[in-house]
Write an enzyme that holds these catalytic residues in place. Structure first.
Site, PDB file in Angstrom:
ATOM      1  N   CYS A  52      43.855  45.170  47.306  1.00  0.00           N
ATOM      2  CA  CYS A  52      43.121  43.923  47.560  1.00  0.00           C
ATOM      3  C   CYS A  52      43.936  42.905  48.343  1.00  0.00           C
ATOM      4  O   CYS A  52      43.409  42.197  49.205  1.00  0.00           O
ATOM      5  CB  CYS A  52      42.684  43.298  46.242  1.00  0.00           C
ATOM      6  SG  CYS A  52      42.063  44.486  45.026  1.00  0.00           S
ATOM      7  N   ASP A  84      42.769  43.455  38.573  1.00  0.00           N
ATOM      8  CA  ASP A  84      41.830  43.735  37.493  1.00  0.00           C
ATOM      9  C   ASP A  84      41.558  45.236  37.388  1.00  0.00           C
ATOM     10  O   ASP A  84      41.512  45.807  36.294  1.00  0.00           O
ATOM     11  CB  ASP A  84      40.509  43.008  37.761  1.00  0.00           C
ATOM     12  CG  ASP A  84      40.640  41.509  37.637  1.00  0.00           C
ATOM     13  OD1 ASP A  84      41.644  40.974  38.118  1.00  0.00           O
ATOM     14  OD2 ASP A  84      39.741  40.877  37.075  1.00  0.00           O
ATOM     15  N   ASP A 126      40.379  39.245  42.521  1.00  0.00           N
ATOM     16  CA  ASP A 126      39.428  38.339  41.889  1.00  0.00           C
ATOM     17  C   ASP A 126      39.940  36.932  41.578  1.00  0.00           C
ATOM     18  O   ASP A 126      39.377  35.944  42.016  1.00  0.00           O
ATOM     19  CB  ASP A 126      38.927  38.952  40.584  1.00  0.00           C
ATOM     20  CG  ASP A 126      38.225  40.280  40.802  1.00  0.00           C
ATOM     21  OD1 ASP A 126      38.189  40.757  41.947  1.00  0.00           O
ATOM     22  OD2 ASP A 126      37.720  40.848  39.816  1.00  0.00           O
ATOM     23  N   LYS A 127      40.986  36.823  40.771  1.00  0.00           N
ATOM     24  CA  LYS A 127      41.357  35.508  40.250  1.00  0.00           C
ATOM     25  C   LYS A 127      42.137  34.677  41.257  1.00  0.00           C
ATOM     26  O   LYS A 127      42.290  33.465  41.077  1.00  0.00           O
ATOM     27  CB  LYS A 127      42.170  35.654  38.961  1.00  0.00           C
ATOM     28  CG  LYS A 127      41.487  36.510  37.897  1.00  0.00           C
ATOM     29  CD  LYS A 127      40.042  36.125  37.669  1.00  0.00           C
ATOM     30  CE  LYS A 127      39.311  37.129  36.807  1.00  0.00           C
ATOM     31  NZ  LYS A 127      39.064  38.434  37.453  1.00  0.00           N
ATOM     32  N   CYS A 197      37.767  45.287  46.180  1.00  0.00           N
ATOM     33  CA  CYS A 197      36.735  46.222  45.718  1.00  0.00           C
ATOM     34  C   CYS A 197      35.409  46.000  46.437  1.00  0.00           C
ATOM     35  O   CYS A 197      34.950  44.879  46.593  1.00  0.00           O
ATOM     36  CB  CYS A 197      36.555  46.084  44.219  1.00  0.00           C
ATOM     37  SG  CYS A 197      38.053  46.476  43.287  1.00  0.00           S
ATOM     38  N   SER A 473      33.647  43.036  34.342  1.00  0.00           N
ATOM     39  CA  SER A 473      33.886  43.224  35.762  1.00  0.00           C
ATOM     40  C   SER A 473      32.593  43.005  36.510  1.00  0.00           C
ATOM     41  O   SER A 473      31.493  43.228  35.977  1.00  0.00           O
ATOM     42  CB  SER A 473      34.389  44.650  36.010  1.00  0.00           C
ATOM     43  OG  SER A 473      34.259  44.999  37.368  1.00  0.00           O
TER      44      SER A 473
END
Length: 559
Positions: A52, A84, A126-127, A197, A473
């Site tokens: 990512c 993640d 993500d975060k 993702c 998720s």
């Protein structure tokens, strides 16, 4: 500010008393000419642990080149990221949501400490996206956020696949529905290179949010990670942040209640991740904007799903780019009067002005007009009831299983639930309950893709329901309710549930109830004792002590 581009950094670089600081800058190659220019922080979330963010180091060089070309001096800084997908189902997943706070805090700290005049956050997994945004909002200096882009589709048995397919395949393999060789083949081909993702999971959901809310330039986030045009976008972002500095525009100049409503509309219209609820609540708090968990249900009820995206749909994030990008989604919603086109973005243009330039690919079937939606209402609903007085979140994109009544199978941690799932002891009709996994109890509110993917892979996705005070998720689908609040560790009613209690889900009525008399619930909770913290020192302990309820975004604050 517009007349003083070194509105902050001059304090560090100018005057006799700053000779020591200039000497240290010169030790690493900066010149007097460099230090006379505005200093622009490039907050990079590059890390060598995941696809990512893996390519962000080279992308940062393009951003810096753009800054230099526009008359600024870029200075790159790094912060952390947690994958993640790699930590799913392990103790390491507890670190994921906590990392949002660390990312925000570390970017804010360096921004304040080095007194940058402007900043760019380069984000991927993500975060890092909401974490970067939260920091830029706190600093409120000319700044923008650029997403590294989605991964290309993997190919398995002549179809496109994502990492979500791998997690579902684990359950299929455990149930004897997929061979070991097939699982290994899928594992080897699901993730073909750099990028986040590939479905409308959390990263691509939040990437969409950032364009709609105005913190990212429209049309740049959805460019795939390995597309050469991503380098061009990075260079343009470097130039744009200098333009923001010259115009004196900061995040709080254009973040409004309406821009947050636009962002929520983008989530529900694309079947996006439930994690967006946590992140938008957290961002709103940083911006001083009133936003409540109930607002998501209100906006979802008036917004159709128009993007046919995984995990509920057929297509990938790279297909959105080919169709016309995130601005195409915005245009379809704007044409239907479902978002506010007058809201400004970092480009200086409004949403309406940006979407006027959209080039829709002829014949594309990924993004539909609102008059021909995939579903007439949006992808998220908020349920309440005696199990979740503060609310909980359900993603309904692709969901037809809207009512469920069954016996509770109660687990006090994710690992126990996963063992029960893969051993075949979960049966059709059951309600899997995973508690003490909330923001405080986990701590860190782990995602449950291991369990939800295994249930779907075992063929139980349409016959089993799940509820948790943890989270999911973006790849999760099915009747899976997360963010149950108050959480068990705070003495929420989920702590009173016992094996065999009947749990009722009624999505249309927005209800989540246990069929246990109020007096019995009260009696059980009177005997309840808060568990000992799972961690007594370190970052996990600190987070558990400071974190708010999921219904408030699971943010940390000093009371």
């Amino acid at each position: 500010m517009a007349n003083n581009l070194k509105h902050r950094s001059h304090i560090i670089t100018e005057g006799r008393d700053r000779a020591g600081a200039r000497s240290m800058f010169k030790a690493i190659g900066f010149t007097d000419a460099d230090l006379a220019k505005p200093l622009v922080g490039i907050a990079n979330t590059w890390i060598e642990t995941m696809p990512c963010n893996f390519h962000l180091r080279q992308l940062a060089e393009k951003v810096k080149a753009g800054v230099r070309a526009a008359g600024g001096t870029p200075m790159e800084l790094n912060t952390i990221a947690i994958s993640d997908g790699e930590t799913m189902g392990t103790e390491g997943m507890k670190a994921s949501l906590i990392s949002r706070e660390v990312v925000a805090d570390s970017i804010e700290l360096v921004g304040r400490g080095q007194m940058f005049d402007a900043m760019i956050a380069l984000v991927g997994c993500d975060k890092t996206i909401p974490g970067g945004a939260m920091a830029l909002i706190r600093l409120n200096i000319p700044s923008l956020l650029l997403y590294g882009g989605p991964i290309a589709a993997g190919r398995f048995q002549n179809r496109d696949v994502t990492i979500g397919d791998v997690y579902e395949a684990i359950g299929a393999n455990a149930a004897g529905l997929m061979t070991d060789a097939e699982l290994k083949d899928l594992e080897d081909h699901a993730c073909p290179g750099a990028g986040a993702c590939g479905g409308q999971f959390t990263a691509n959901t939040m990437s969409t949010v950032m364009e709609f809310i105005g913190l990212s330039p429209m049309g740049m986030n959805s460019i795939p990670a390995i597309d050469p045009k991503k380098d061009e976008a990075a260079y343009q972002c470097g130039q744009l942040v200098m333009d923001l500095l010259k115009r004196g525009q900061t995040p709080l100049n254009f973040l409004t209640r309406n821009s947050f409503e636009n962002a929520i509309a983008s989530v529900v219209a694309t079947g996006g991740s439930t994690n967006a609820v946590l992140h938008l609540l957290a961002m709103a708090r940083e911006a001083g904007i009133s936003l409540a968990i109930e607002d998501f249900d209100v906006i979802s009820s008036r917004t159709p799903i128009i993007a046919d995206l995984k995990p509920a749909g057929r297509y990938m994030a790279v297909d959105v780019h080919r169709a016309g990008g995130i601005p195409l989604i915005a245009k379809k919603l704007l044409d239907a009067g479902l978002i506010d086109g007058s809201q400004k973005t970092v480009s200086g243009k409004t949403i309406a002005e940006e979407t006027a330039r959209v080039k829709e690919t002829p014949g594309q079937v990924v993004v539909r007009p609102a008059s021909d939606p995939i579903r007439k209402t949006g992808g998220l609903v908020i349920l309440k009831g005696n199990l979740a007085p503060e609310g909980c979140v359900l993603k309904v994109a692709g969901l037809e299983h809207l009512k469920h009544r069954g016996p509770a199978r109660v687990f006090d941690c994710e690992e126990d639930a996963m063992r029960a799932t893969t051993s075949g002891s979960i049966k059709a009709g059951d309600v899997v309950v995973i508690r003490y996994e909330g923001p405080r109890g986990g701590p860190g509110m782990r995602e449950m893709l291991d369990v939800t993917g295994a249930l779907v892979g075992a063929g139980l996705g349409d016959s089993v329901a799940l509820l948790t005070d943890g989270r999911f998720s973006g790849a999760t689908h099915g009747l899976m309710v997360g963010h149950v609040a108050p959480e068990a560790a705070r003495g929420g009613p989920i702590a009173a549930l016992r094996n065999g209690d009947t749990v009722v889900f009624d999505v249309e009525k927005r209800k989540l109830e246990m069929e246990v008399p109020d007096a019995e619930i009260k009696s059980r909770m009177a005997a309840w004792k808060a568990p000992e913290p799972r961690y007594k020192r370190g970052v996990f302990a600190k987070y558990a002590a400071l974190v708010s309820s999921a219904s408030e975004g699971a943010v940390t604050f000093v009371k």
